[in-house]
Scaffold this motif. Sequence first.
Motif, mmCIF file in Angstrom:
data_model
loop_
_atom_site.group_PDB
_atom_site.id
_atom_site.type_symbol
_atom_site.label_atom_id
_atom_site.label_comp_id
_atom_site.label_asym_id
_atom_site.label_seq_id
_atom_site.Cartn_x
_atom_site.Cartn_y
_atom_site.Cartn_z
ATOM 1 N N GLU A 56 0.821 -1.169 -0.075
ATOM 2 C CA GLU A 56 -0.028 0.209 0.067
ATOM 3 C C GLU A 56 0.889 1.266 -0.034
ATOM 4 N N LYS A 57 1.824 1.258 0.873
ATOM 5 C CA LYS A 57 2.738 2.536 0.712
ATOM 6 C C LYS A 57 3.362 2.938 -0.494
ATOM 7 N N LEU A 58 4.004 1.660 -1.249
ATOM 8 C CA LEU A 58 4.674 2.028 -2.285
ATOM 9 C C LEU A 58 3.602 2.356 -3.501
ATOM 10 N N ASP A 59 2.433 1.863 -3.355
ATOM 11 C CA ASP A 59 1.308 2.010 -4.290
ATOM 12 C C ASP A 59 1.090 3.667 -4.234
ATOM 13 N N MET A 60 1.122 3.931 -3.068
ATOM 14 C CA MET A 60 0.730 5.290 -2.628
ATOM 15 C C MET A 60 1.738 6.359 -3.178
ATOM 16 N N LEU A 61 2.985 5.781 -3.080
ATOM 17 C CA LEU A 61 4.137 6.787 -3.433
ATOM 18 C C LEU A 61 4.047 7.124 -5.100
ATOM 19 N N SER A 62 3.754 5.812 -5.722
ATOM 20 C CA SER A 62 3.689 5.935 -7.094
ATOM 21 C C SER A 62 2.437 6.749 -7.489
ATOM 22 N N LYS A 63 1.308 7.024 -6.721
ATOM 23 C CA LYS A 63 0.131 7.494 -6.943
ATOM 24 C C LYS A 63 0.509 9.098 -6.801
ATOM 25 N N LEU A 64 1.215 9.294 -5.686
ATOM 26 C CA LEU A 64 1.559 10.648 -5.491
ATOM 27 C C LEU A 64 2.326 11.184 -6.483
ATOM 28 N N TYR A 65 3.257 10.622 -7.352
ATOM 29 C CA TYR A 65 3.813 11.024 -8.330
ATOM 30 C C TYR A 65 3.344 10.904 -9.774
ATOM 31 N N ASN A 66 2.065 10.621 -9.626
ATOM 32 C CA ASN A 66 1.099 10.222 -10.560
ATOM 33 C C ASN A 66 1.731 9.490 -11.947
ATOM 34 N N LEU A 67 2.499 8.446 -11.417
ATOM 35 C CA LEU A 67 2.865 7.342 -12.435
ATOM 36 C C LEU A 67 2.024 6.740 -13.043
ATOM 37 N N PRO A 68 1.905 6.545 -14.622
ATOM 38 C CA PRO A 68 1.051 5.578 -15.043
ATOM 39 C C PRO A 68 1.477 4.122 -15.103
ATOM 40 N N GLU A 69 0.817 3.312 -15.065
ATOM 41 C CA GLU A 69 0.922 1.849 -15.147
ATOM 42 C C GLU A 69 1.959 1.428 -16.195
ATOM 43 N N SER A 70 1.934 2.313 -17.273
ATOM 44 C CA SER A 70 3.172 2.121 -18.337
ATOM 45 C C SER A 70 4.499 2.237 -17.856
ATOM 46 N N VAL A 71 4.734 3.168 -17.036
ATOM 47 C CA VAL A 71 5.918 3.782 -16.547
ATOM 48 C C VAL A 71 6.231 2.618 -15.226
ATOM 49 N N PHE A 72 5.044 2.390 -14.356
ATOM 50 C CA PHE A 72 5.334 1.584 -13.127
ATOM 51 C C PHE A 72 4.335 0.402 -13.132
ATOM 52 N N PRO A 73 4.691 -0.459 -14.048
ATOM 53 C CA PRO A 73 3.992 -1.709 -13.999
ATOM 54 C C PRO A 73 3.921 -2.891 -12.880
ATOM 55 N N TYR A 74 2.598 -3.005 -12.255
ATOM 56 C CA TYR A 74 2.569 -3.813 -11.276
ATOM 57 C C TYR A 74 1.455 -4.630 -11.212
ATOM 58 N N THR A 75 1.475 -5.700 -10.688
ATOM 59 C CA THR A 75 0.307 -6.298 -10.237
ATOM 60 C C THR A 75 -0.144 -6.243 -8.676
ATOM 61 N N HIS A 76 -1.340 -6.398 -8.324
ATOM 62 C CA HIS A 76 -1.972 -6.143 -7.002
ATOM 63 C C HIS A 76 -1.811 -7.398 -6.207
#
Length: 99
Positions: A79-99
């Motif tokens: 959840e924390k890393l997910d939130m960090l990526s969202k704070l930087y508004n990183l699209p899935e194409s740049v930060f591809p991950y599975t939940h």
Amino acid sequence: MAAALQWQLDNGTLSLSGILDQGSLLPLWSQRQVICQALSEIAVGELVRVDTAGLAILLHLVATSRSQGREVVLTGVNEKLDMLSKLYNLPESVFPYTH
């Protein structure tokens, strides 16, 4: 106190554990070219903390592998890393991950 960064590359999977931050990433950074030659997955489920420098190296590993013709996915994103990526508004194409 949490463990320092530990990492292992096995069959295309880079498994990371401990803390991935500015103070711990230098050994990983120095091996990035070797790592990216075979990278297909970055397992981050065992990381207890990631700062912006840690996020930057993850993005760099993904981008470098892509430039060499390989797709890379991050697994075990908490959840924390997910939130960090969202704070930087990183699209899935740049930060591809599975939940």
